[in-house]
Design a protein around this motif. Structure first.
Motif, PDB file in Angstrom:
ATOM      1  N   ALA A  72     -10.246  -2.901  24.665  1.00 19.02           N
ATOM      2  CA  ALA A  72     -10.394  -2.608  26.098  1.00 19.02           C
ATOM      3  C   ALA A  72      -9.779  -1.262  26.438  1.00 19.02           C
ATOM      4  CB  ALA A  72      -9.746  -3.717  26.919  1.00 19.02           C
ATOM      5  N   GLN A  73      -8.638  -0.939  25.842  1.00 22.11           N
ATOM      6  CA  GLN A  73      -8.019   0.363  26.067  1.00 22.11           C
ATOM      7  C   GLN A  73      -8.916   1.482  25.560  1.00 22.11           C
ATOM      8  OE1 GLN A  73      -4.009   0.820  24.478  1.00 22.11           O
ATOM      9  NE2 GLN A  73      -4.201   3.057  24.445  1.00 22.11           N
ATOM     10  N   LEU A  74      -9.529   1.281  24.403  1.00 23.70           N
ATOM     11  CA  LEU A  74     -10.417   2.286  23.820  1.00 23.70           C
ATOM     12  C   LEU A  74     -11.596   2.597  24.735  1.00 23.70           C
ATOM     13  CD1 LEU A  74     -10.975   3.867  21.044  1.00 23.70           C
ATOM     14  CD2 LEU A  74     -12.556   1.978  20.571  1.00 23.70           C
ATOM     15  N   LEU A  75     -12.091   1.566  25.442  1.00 23.96           N
ATOM     16  CA  LEU A  75     -13.309   1.707  26.244  1.00 23.96           C
ATOM     17  C   LEU A  75     -13.044   1.815  27.737  1.00 23.96           C
ATOM     18  CD1 LEU A  75     -15.635  -0.908  24.498  1.00 23.96           C
ATOM     19  CD2 LEU A  75     -15.347   1.509  23.961  1.00 23.96           C
ATOM     20  N   ASN A  76     -11.784   1.751  28.151  1.00 24.91           N
ATOM     21  CA  ASN A  76     -11.425   1.783  29.575  1.00 24.91           C
ATOM     22  C   ASN A  76     -12.082   0.622  30.320  1.00 24.91           C
ATOM     23  OD1 ASN A  76     -10.272   2.650  32.004  1.00 24.91           O
ATOM     24  ND2 ASN A  76     -12.037   3.936  32.506  1.00 24.91           N
ATOM     25  N   THR A  77     -11.804  -0.583  29.847  1.00 24.18           N
ATOM     26  CA  THR A  77     -12.341  -1.769  30.485  1.00 24.18           C
ATOM     27  C   THR A  77     -11.297  -2.877  30.426  1.00 24.18           C
ATOM     28  OG1 THR A  77     -14.259  -3.245  30.585  1.00 24.18           O
ATOM     29  CG2 THR A  77     -13.476  -2.647  28.395  1.00 24.18           C
ATOM     30  N   GLN A  78     -11.722  -4.119  30.647  1.00 22.79           N
ATOM     31  CA  GLN A  78     -10.827  -5.270  30.634  1.00 22.79           C
ATOM     32  C   GLN A  78     -11.054  -6.097  29.369  1.00 22.79           C
ATOM     33  OE1 GLN A  78      -8.421  -5.652  32.992  1.00 22.79           O
ATOM     34  NE2 GLN A  78      -9.225  -3.673  33.706  1.00 22.79           N
ATOM     35  N   PRO A  79     -10.027  -6.775  28.874  1.00 22.78           N
ATOM     36  CA  PRO A  79     -10.183  -7.583  27.657  1.00 22.78           C
ATOM     37  C   PRO A  79     -11.292  -8.626  27.758  1.00 22.78           C
ATOM     38  CG  PRO A  79      -7.853  -7.291  28.159  1.00 22.78           C
ATOM     39  CD  PRO A  79      -8.607  -6.723  29.321  1.00 22.78           C
ATOM     40  N   GLY A  80     -11.542  -9.155  28.932  1.00 20.81           N
ATOM     41  CA  GLY A  80     -12.578 -10.166  29.093  1.00 20.81           C
ATOM     42  C   GLY A  80     -13.983  -9.655  28.900  1.00 20.81           C
ATOM     43  N   ASN A  81     -14.151  -8.343  28.836  1.00 22.34           N
ATOM     44  CA  ASN A  81     -15.470  -7.745  28.609  1.00 22.34           C
ATOM     45  C   ASN A  81     -15.723  -7.418  27.140  1.00 22.34           C
ATOM     46  OD1 ASN A  81     -14.560  -6.524  31.575  1.00 22.34           O
ATOM     47  ND2 ASN A  81     -16.704  -7.189  31.478  1.00 22.34           N
ATOM     48  N   ILE A  82     -14.821  -7.831  26.263  1.00 20.79           N
ATOM     49  CA  ILE A  82     -14.888  -7.476  24.849  1.00 20.79           C
ATOM     50  C   ILE A  82     -15.161  -8.709  24.002  1.00 20.79           C
ATOM     51  CG2 ILE A  82     -13.634  -6.508  22.890  1.00 20.79           C
ATOM     52  CD1 ILE A  82     -14.326  -4.475  25.080  1.00 20.79           C
ATOM     53  N   ALA A  83     -16.067  -8.570  23.040  1.00 19.56           N
ATOM     54  CA  ALA A  83     -16.340  -9.622  22.060  1.00 19.56           C
ATOM     55  C   ALA A  83     -16.279  -9.030  20.660  1.00 19.56           C
ATOM     56  CB  ALA A  83     -17.706 -10.253  22.302  1.00 19.56           C
ATOM     57  N   TYR A  84     -15.814  -9.826  19.726  1.00 17.21           N
ATOM     58  CA  TYR A  84     -15.800  -9.432  18.317  1.00 17.21           C
ATOM     59  C   TYR A  84     -17.185  -9.655  17.726  1.00 17.21           C
ATOM     60  CZ  TYR A  84     -14.543  -9.371  13.373  1.00 17.21           C
ATOM     61  OH  TYR A  84     -14.478  -9.079  12.039  1.00 17.21           O
ATOM     62  N   ALA A  85     -17.567  -8.818  16.748  1.00 16.53           N
ATOM     63  CA  ALA A  85     -18.839  -8.984  16.047  1.00 16.53           C
ATOM     64  C   ALA A  85     -18.636  -8.638  14.577  1.00 16.53           C
ATOM     65  CB  ALA A  85     -19.920  -8.098  16.657  1.00 16.53           C
ATOM     66  N   TYR A  86     -19.546  -9.100  13.747  1.00 14.97           N
ATOM     67  CA  TYR A  86     -19.453  -8.810  12.320  1.00 14.97           C
ATOM     68  C   TYR A  86     -19.900  -7.386  11.990  1.00 14.97           C
ATOM     69  CZ  TYR A  86     -18.856 -13.862  11.704  1.00 14.97           C
ATOM     70  OH  TYR A  86     -18.400 -15.154  11.766  1.00 14.97           O
ATOM     71  N   SER A  87     -20.675  -6.777  12.878  1.00 15.94           N
ATOM     72  CA  SER A  87     -21.150  -5.408  12.688  1.00 15.94           C
ATOM     73  C   SER A  87     -21.846  -4.988  13.971  1.00 15.94           C
ATOM     74  CB  SER A  87     -22.135  -5.319  11.514  1.00 15.94           C
ATOM     75  OG  SER A  87     -23.327  -6.028  11.815  1.00 15.94           O
ATOM     76  N   ALA A  88     -22.189  -3.713  14.050  1.00 16.76           N
ATOM     77  CA  ALA A  88     -22.970  -3.262  15.208  1.00 16.76           C
ATOM     78  C   ALA A  88     -24.344  -3.901  15.213  1.00 16.76           C
ATOM     79  CB  ALA A  88     -23.091  -1.736  15.196  1.00 16.76           C
ATOM     80  N   THR A  89     -24.938  -4.069  14.030  1.00 18.99           N
ATOM     81  CA  THR A  89     -26.249  -4.712  13.952  1.00 18.99           C
ATOM     82  C   THR A  89     -26.171  -6.163  14.399  1.00 18.99           C
ATOM     83  OG1 THR A  89     -26.918  -3.250  12.148  1.00 18.99           O
ATOM     84  CG2 THR A  89     -28.156  -5.287  12.415  1.00 18.99           C
TER      85      THR A  89
ATOM     86  N   LEU B 104     -18.491  -5.745  20.661  1.00 19.19           N
ATOM     87  CA  LEU B 104     -19.513  -5.677  21.690  1.00 19.19           C
ATOM     88  C   LEU B 104     -18.828  -5.654  23.048  1.00 19.19           C
ATOM     89  CD1 LEU B 104     -22.361  -6.122  22.963  1.00 19.19           C
ATOM     90  CD2 LEU B 104     -22.056  -8.569  22.497  1.00 19.19           C
ATOM     91  N   TYR B 105     -19.169  -4.654  23.845  1.00 20.88           N
ATOM     92  CA  TYR B 105     -18.764  -4.631  25.255  1.00 20.88           C
ATOM     93  C   TYR B 105     -19.892  -5.241  26.072  1.00 20.88           C
ATOM     94  CZ  TYR B 105     -18.662  -2.850  30.015  1.00 20.88           C
ATOM     95  OH  TYR B 105     -18.724  -2.772  31.384  1.00 20.88           O
ATOM     96  N   VAL B 106     -19.526  -6.111  27.003  1.00 22.53           N
ATOM     97  CA  VAL B 106     -20.483  -6.770  27.886  1.00 22.53           C
ATOM     98  C   VAL B 106     -20.030  -6.532  29.322  1.00 22.53           C
ATOM     99  CG1 VAL B 106     -21.573  -8.948  28.511  1.00 22.53           C
ATOM    100  CG2 VAL B 106     -20.927  -8.529  26.139  1.00 22.53           C
ATOM    101  N   SER B 107     -20.907  -6.040  30.162  1.00 23.94           N
ATOM    102  CA  SER B 107     -20.547  -5.701  31.538  1.00 23.94           C
ATOM    103  C   SER B 107     -20.375  -6.959  32.388  1.00 23.94           C
ATOM    104  CB  SER B 107     -21.612  -4.801  32.168  1.00 23.94           C
ATOM    105  OG  SER B 107     -22.803  -5.531  32.407  1.00 23.94           O
ATOM    106  N   ASP B 108     -19.685  -6.799  33.511  1.00 20.99           N
ATOM    107  CA  ASP B 108     -19.565  -7.902  34.477  1.00 20.99           C
ATOM    108  C   ASP B 108     -20.943  -8.344  34.965  1.00 20.99           C
ATOM    109  OD1 ASP B 108     -16.800  -7.963  34.321  1.00 20.99           O
ATOM    110  OD2 ASP B 108     -16.528  -6.589  36.013  1.00 20.99           O
TER     111      ASP B 108
END
Length: 399
Positions: free
Chosen positions: A74-91, A231-235
């Motif tokens: 979230a710090q890297l993207l200037n957002t909130q932790p709740g908008n962040i998901a882990y993924a195995y890769s970008a694909t 993955l960042y997901v918007s509100d």
């Protein structure tokens, strides 16, 4: 080799944290970069504990450490932790996004001619199976994205999704992510930005870019382990109730024999298994945040200016990167030397690089009329002396 500390970076310390750069001339951060020692140490300690206690118990004991992934990203993207998901890769993250949007036959996806191959394959598969239309945005003569054409396509075709790769894997081109975001907001179109090559080398402020989805991998310029991403997901996405087609116990709670409740946060896009590798990715993002993107950008600009300027002076070497803004990917081709000889020369001198062929970027290769290119991608732990060494090696190889 003399290593100087810049006003922004303690380069000697960064290189001490990166043992691989001491034995090799590493120029492949666009492929899979060198992990800093703190990343390796964090994963080794976690794995060692797993050998004693098993994965479930260690995950329970390290819940707080695992949760730091959301804070650092979230710090890297200037957002909130709740908008962040882990993924195995970008694909993997891209597939989750595509499965979450309720496409119907006849719907349109807009993309570019400089997209990542795995994204294009996914779109083409959807075109064959679901009957969607795939349209590509034109480029301007200098290689930049034609934003006027993008707006025209949006107005005429009313796409469901605009999908753009920030930096193509086959070119140093940087696409105008913020301008695309403004158009998508204006016309209320879902916007997916693939930041696999820009995460860790360029600022990614989602408040300015305004993507609905932003995907990235850990192994490239973020210097994390392979098989990691986020993955960042918007509100807006969360409020619309979008979720992947296939979910598991981390994404939702089974509330009744025929019912479930989604996670309210972006974690509805997550897989269950995120422990060991997520710790490595967390440490890599923490490391980048600590170094600071400002310092990384400053150093990378110095490196690429030296490298591009040097290679431009070599007779018979063609730099292939186009566009008004370029990144830490440099690609070139030559007819003065065979590819096997050039590769052998560079590898003999322990240069680590990537060779790419048409299937990795079919449209771009056809447009450039080449059948191979060499990609060099230095990063902030490299030195100016190393850039000069690469230029000298390529010069000698062509003479």
């Amino acid at each position: 080799m003399q290593i100087q500390t810049t006003p922004f970076l303690d380069l000697a310390r960064l290189r001490a944290d990166t043992p691989g750069c001491l034995d090799n001339l590493f120029m492949n951060s666009a492929g899979a970069s060198l992990m800093p020692q703190p990343v390796v140490t964090a994963m080794m300690e976690y794995l060692q504990q797993e050998t004693q206690l098993g994965g479930y118990e260690v995950e329970r004991l390290r819940t707080g450490q695992i949760a730091r992934f959301y804070d650092e990203t979230a710090q890297l993207l200037n957002t909130q932790p709740g908008n962040i998901a882990y993924a195995y890769s970008a694909t993997d993250a891209c597939i989750q996004v595509l499965s979450a949007i309720p496409f119907r036959a006849g719907d349109t996806i807009l993309t570019t001619t400089n997209d990542y191959v795995s994204n294009q394959l996914a779109f083409l598969s959807m075109q064959q199976r679901l009957g969607i239309r795939l349209l590509r945005i034109n480029d301007l003569p200098n290689g930049d994205l034609d934003l006027t054409h993008l707006e025209e396509l949006i107005r005429i075709h009313r796409p469901v999704l605009v999908a753009v790769t920030h930096i193509p894997t086959n070119s140093g081109l940087v696409l105008p992510a913020e301008e695309v975001g403004k158009l998508c907001r204006q016309y209320n179109v879902w916007y997916l930005l693939d930041a696999a090559q820009s995460a860790g080398q360029l600022p990614l402020d989602v408040a300015r870019i305004q993507p609905d989805f932003l995907i990235a991998t850990g192994r490239k310029f973020l210097r994390g382990p392979r098989n990691t991403g986020f993955l960042y997901v918007s509100d807006k996405v969360l409020e619309a109730g979008l979720s992947p087609l296939f979910i598991d116990r981390r994404a939702a709670t089974w509330t009744g024999p025929d019912a479930y409740a989604l996670q309210t946060s972006a974690r509805r896009f997550e897989p269950q298994e995120i422990s060991l590798l997520s710790v490595g990715l967390t440490e890599a993002i923490r490391y980048a945040n600590q170094v600071s993107l400002e310092a990384i950008i400053q150093q990378n600009q110095h490196l690429m200016n030296r490298l591009r300027t040097g290679l431009e002076q070599i007779d018979g070497l063609v730099l292939l990167d186009r566009g008004s803004r370029q990144s830490n990917l440099l690609t070139f081709h030559t007819t003065r030397q065979s590819l096997p000889t050039l590769e052998a020369t560079l590898r003999h001198e322990r240069v680590i690089f990537t060779t790419q062929y048409p299937p990795s970027a079919l449209i771009d290769f056809q447009r450039k009329g080449i059948d191979w290119l060499i990609r060099l991608s230095p990063h902030y732990f490299n030195t100016l002396d190393e850039m000069d060494s690469v230029v000298d090696l390529i010069t000698r190889s062509l003479n």
